[in-house]
Design a protein around this motif. Sequence first.
Motif, PDB file in Angstrom:
ATOM      1  N   VAL A 166       1.065  -1.195  -0.181  1.00 14.71           N
ATOM      2  CA  VAL A 166      -0.281   0.326   0.276  1.00 14.71           C
ATOM      3  C   VAL A 166       1.222   1.112  -0.059  1.00 14.71           C
ATOM      4  O   VAL A 166       0.622   2.250   0.146  1.00 14.71           O
ATOM      5  CB  VAL A 166      -1.015  -0.056   1.508  1.00 14.71           C
ATOM      6  N   GLY A 220       0.735   2.244  -4.046  1.00 11.80           N
ATOM      7  CA  GLY A 220      -0.155   1.780  -5.096  1.00 11.80           C
ATOM      8  C   GLY A 220      -0.793   2.594  -5.753  1.00 11.80           C
ATOM      9  O   GLY A 220      -0.255   3.570  -6.474  1.00 11.80           O
ATOM     10  N   MET A 224      -6.977   8.970   0.007  1.00 13.39           N
ATOM     11  CA  MET A 224      -6.087  10.088   0.302  1.00 13.39           C
ATOM     12  C   MET A 224      -6.876  11.396   0.993  1.00 13.39           C
ATOM     13  O   MET A 224      -8.069  10.730   0.978  1.00 13.39           O
ATOM     14  CB  MET A 224      -5.672  10.465  -1.054  1.00 13.39           C
ATOM     15  N   TYR A 263      -8.765  21.621   0.508  1.00 10.51           N
ATOM     16  CA  TYR A 263      -8.246  23.037  -0.042  1.00 10.51           C
ATOM     17  C   TYR A 263      -8.496  24.006  -0.051  1.00 10.51           C
ATOM     18  O   TYR A 263      -9.602  24.455   0.756  1.00 10.51           O
ATOM     19  CB  TYR A 263      -8.947  22.987  -1.226  1.00 10.51           C
ATOM     20  N   GLN A 315       1.369  15.646   2.032  1.00  6.58           N
ATOM     21  CA  GLN A 315       2.486  17.467   1.306  1.00  6.58           C
ATOM     22  C   GLN A 315       1.620  17.888   1.473  1.00  6.58           C
ATOM     23  O   GLN A 315      -0.236  17.867   1.139  1.00  6.58           O
ATOM     24  CB  GLN A 315       3.217  17.142  -0.131  1.00  6.58           C
ATOM     25  N   SER A 339      -3.304  23.126  -1.754  1.00  7.22           N
ATOM     26  CA  SER A 339      -3.812  22.493  -1.294  1.00  7.22           C
ATOM     27  C   SER A 339      -2.970  21.574  -1.144  1.00  7.22           C
ATOM     28  O   SER A 339      -2.046  21.449  -0.066  1.00  7.22           O
ATOM     29  CB  SER A 339      -4.264  20.844  -2.522  1.00  7.22           C
ATOM     30  N   GLY A 374      -1.291  10.518   2.677  1.00  7.98           N
ATOM     31  CA  GLY A 374      -1.622   9.868   2.637  1.00  7.98           C
ATOM     32  C   GLY A 374      -2.044   8.329   3.146  1.00  7.98           C
ATOM     33  O   GLY A 374      -0.672   7.751   4.004  1.00  7.98           O
TER      34      GLY A 374
END
Length: 463
Positions: free
Chosen positions: A149, A152, A157, A161, A286, A316, A320
């Motif tokens: 995973v 993947g 996720m 925003y 991130q 944004s 994960g």
Amino acid sequence: MRLSRYFLPVLKETPSEAQIASHRLMLRAGMVKQASAGIYSWLPLGFKVLRKLENIVHEEQMRAGHIPMLMPTIQSADLWRESGRYDDYGEEMLRIRDRHDRDMLYGPTNEELITDIFRAHVGSYKDLPLTLYHIQWKFRDEIRPRFGVMRGREFYMKDGYNFDLTKEDALHAYNRHLVSYLRTYERMGLQAIPMRADGGPIGGDYTHEFLVLAETGESEVFYDSEITDLRFGEREIDYDSVEQCQAVLEEFTSRYARTDETHDEAIFNEVPEARRRSARGIEVGQIFYFGTKYSEPLGATVQGPDGKPVPVHMGSHGIGVSRLVGAIIEASHDENGIIWPEGVTPFHAGIVNLKQGDAEADAACEALYASLTALGLEPLYDDRDERAGGKFATMDLIGLPWRITVGPRGLKNGVVELTSRKTGESEEMPPEKAIEKIAEIYAPHHRSVAVEPMQQRSFHTWL
Ligand code: P5A
């Protein structure tokens, strides 16, 4: 849950396709099964951990004032043509044509879709600031899906925003995300270090990746070792305070920490040699500030205070979620199996009955099971008619932080054994004492969420 009634297909053999510990252990512990390359079914134990992580992410997002929603996985290509990314995104985008010959795609990310929602419904600067997020499956047709995973093709996720009137406001949103991510990862038992990175296909040149240091990580990173001493901890933060969020950002990003994409040898060499580290890391999130990259081409403007339309400033922010399951195992396991941090464990404690069928042992296990359940905890009771060695091996493999072992010999002296998965240390004590200890251990993880009553209501509807 009683193990005899659960679905826990553990594997005896180490699967040959798995190259790293987390992948091996997730397969062996019956958490996932590969459906096709880079695509996994989440079996009950894996699904439980995924949901725990998802709940932590929701709690921390809402605590920061961000608003949950849900966008679809399949998107129309038209929006991506408007932003210019339909051609730019390349082979990683899974393109689909529907029966009417319309170009569709399985979303690898949602900047376009959310900007379209914004432009349809928001017209005034008075409606800002606004941060919307969702947790949804994504698809990236990675050339080399690997490590289970961890990389993947289909993965889960959290993507958020922010929409702001000015660059300054958008940078506050950026800092707020950084703070809430630090809290999120620490609650999962992880240290994830923010490092200067590259914007890649999302864009913008102000971005940080969050990295969990691990030898098997796919990213090469360079950092000042002092950064590993930083902890967010229990500090209270006002997410609306520009100063407080800025101060945390400065504390966590002032030392050298960069991924190889932005690494600068000359600046790195200014760090005292004894503190210079190069290592590998797993990217678990991130954050980006990219200004008007999407709002301009898509016409997402608001009427400013002077009545003139201005494109909004955006960023944004991604976590994960499915990769985190692997990252946590990578950071926390031994030769016998997984060691779950208490904040994310699929069950709070295992109960091992050494002599299934012995009236006294069975009754003691049932009583422990009932008491833990009454406290709102979830025990996993191994009630199978198996030898003790096999039961211990399964418990070690699936990694529950605490195990209560019950046998006729101990019960004669009025005791059970409480064992820590992490240290391997065992202590004998009366069953009530074991319950008390476990309740104490999990108390901090059961704290109610300190968010506004309105948000709290919406949060509870998530659980
Ligand atoms: C931020 C949110 C984005 O997509 N758009 C919306 C921005 N960022 S990202 O860095 O590309 O992805 C965010 C996080 O998703 C995880 N991730 C993956 N997990 C598993 N398998 C993959 N193939 C994969 N690709 C990205 C990472 O944790 C990444 O930080």
